[in-house]
Design a protein around this motif. Structure first.
Motif, short mmCIF file in Angstrom:
data_model
loop_
_atom_site.label_atom_id
_atom_site.label_comp_id
_atom_site.label_asym_id
_atom_site.label_seq_id
_atom_site.Cartn_x
_atom_site.Cartn_y
_atom_site.Cartn_z
N THR A 31 11.18 -12.97 136.14
CA THR A 31 10.65 -12.22 135.00
C THR A 31 10.00 -13.16 134.00
N LEU A 32 8.84 -12.78 133.53
CA LEU A 32 8.10 -13.58 132.55
C LEU A 32 7.65 -12.67 131.42
N TYR A 33 7.80 -13.17 130.20
CA TYR A 33 7.47 -12.39 129.00
C TYR A 33 6.47 -13.16 128.14
N TRP A 34 5.59 -12.43 127.48
CA TRP A 34 4.77 -12.97 126.40
C TRP A 34 5.14 -12.22 125.12
N TYR A 35 5.44 -13.01 124.08
CA TYR A 35 5.77 -12.45 122.77
C TYR A 35 4.76 -12.96 121.73
N GLN A 36 4.54 -12.14 120.73
CA GLN A 36 3.77 -12.54 119.55
C GLN A 36 4.73 -12.60 118.36
N GLN A 37 4.75 -13.74 117.67
CA GLN A 37 5.60 -13.84 116.49
C GLN A 37 4.73 -14.16 115.28
N ILE A 38 4.55 -13.18 114.44
CA ILE A 38 3.81 -13.35 113.20
C ILE A 38 4.76 -13.94 112.16
N LEU A 39 4.24 -14.76 111.29
CA LEU A 39 5.04 -15.45 110.28
C LEU A 39 5.94 -14.47 109.53
N GLY A 40 7.25 -14.79 109.49
CA GLY A 40 8.20 -13.96 108.76
C GLY A 40 8.73 -12.77 109.55
N GLN A 41 8.30 -12.65 110.80
CA GLN A 41 8.77 -11.54 111.63
C GLN A 41 9.46 -12.07 112.88
N GLY A 42 10.13 -11.18 113.57
CA GLY A 42 10.73 -11.56 114.84
C GLY A 42 9.71 -11.45 115.97
#
Lengths: 116, 109
Positions: A31-42
Motif C-alpha cells: 500500500t502506498l499513500y500520497w498526503y498533502q499537508q498544508i501549514l498548520g493542518q494535518g
C-alpha cells in the motif's frame, strides 16, 4: 531496512507551471499513500494505491493532480498546472497489507512545494 | 469537515512530569486509532496505536487511552523527556486515515 524515499525535498515553481514528485516505498509494502499537508493542518489523503491499483482518490483534485504507481513499486505525483494554494508538504507513506488488518504507515521526509 | 480534532495547538511540560495530549473524533465508524510524532523537516513516525475494542494500550513511557462513548482519545507520556519535544498527530481509520491538526509538545529541561 531502508525507509520511504522521496525526491525532491524542496521545489519552488511559479503558478501555472508543472511539477512532479517521486516516491520509493519500503520494499514489500503493498500500500502506498500520497498526503498533502498544508501549514498548520494535518496530513490529508490525496490518493491510496494497493499494488498498482487505485483504492481511494476521492480527495485528489483530478483536474490538476495525477498519480501513478508503476509496476506496484515507485510512484509519481504530478501537478499541472500548479496554483498558489498547492503550496504544501507532500508526504508519501507506505504500509504492508493483509485482509482485515490495519497497519501503521511509514512516512517519507516529504517534499516541500512553494508556488509563487 | 474535520473528523479528527486536536484542540490544543501547543503544550509545555517540565522534564520528568506527565504530558497528556488529547484528541477528539466525530465518526463512530472509526475502528483504529494511532499517534504519530513529527520532528521538523521529517515525516511523521508511528508511535502507538489502539483498536476500538480496547480502552488502553501501553508501550514503555507511552500509553494511549480510548473513551469510545466520549469519542475521545489521549496520549500520556510519563516521564516526559526533552527528546519528546515534537509535533504529535492523532489519526483515526475507517477505510482511510484521517489526521488531526497536531499538538506541538515542548518538554522543558
Amino acid at each position: 531496512e531502508a525507509g520511504v524515499a522521496q525526491s525532491p525535498r524542496y521545489k519552488i515553481i511559479e503558478k501555472r507551471q508543472s511539477v512532479a514528485f517521486w516516491c520509493n516505498p519500503i520494499s514489500g509494502h503493498a500500500t502506498l499513500y500520497w498526503y498533502q499537508q498544508i501549514l498548520g493542518q494535518g496530513p490529508k489523503l490525496l490518493i491510496q494505491f494497493q499494488n498498482n491499483g487505485v483504492v481511494d482518490d476521492s480527495q485528489l483534485p483530478k483536474d490538476r493532480f495525477s498519480a501513478e504507481r508503476l509496476k506496484g513499486v515507485d510512484s509519481t505525483l504530478k501537478i499541472q498546472p500548479a496554483k498558489l494554494e498547492d503550496s504544501a508538504v507532500y508526504l508519501c507513506a507506505s504500509s504492508p497489507w493483509s485482509l482485515g488488518e490495519v497497519y501503521e504507515q511509514y512516512f517519507g521526509p516529504g517534499t516541500r512545494l512553494t508556488v509563487t | 469537515d474535520q473528523q479528527v480534532k486536536q484542540n490544543s495547538p501547543s503544550l509545555s511540560v517540565q522534564e520528568g512530569r506527565i504530558s497528556i495530549l488529547n484528541c477528539d473524533y466525530t465518526n463512530s465508524m472509526f475502528d483504529y486509532f494511532l499517534w504519530y510524532k513529527k520532528y521538523p523537516a521529517e515525516g511523521p513516525t508511528f508511535l502507538i496505536s489502539i483498536s476500538s475494542i480496547k480502552d488502553k494500550n501501553e508501550d514503555g513511557r507511552f500509553t494511549v487511552f480510548l473513551n469510545k462513548s466520549a469519542k475521545h482519545l489521549s496520549l500520556h507520556i510519563v516521564p516526559s523527556q526533552p527528546g519528546d519535544s515534537a509535533v504529535y498527530f492523532c489519526a483515526a481509520s475507517a477505510n482511510q486515515f484521517y489526521f488531526g491538526t497536531g499538538t506541538s509538545l515542548t518538554v522543558i529541561p
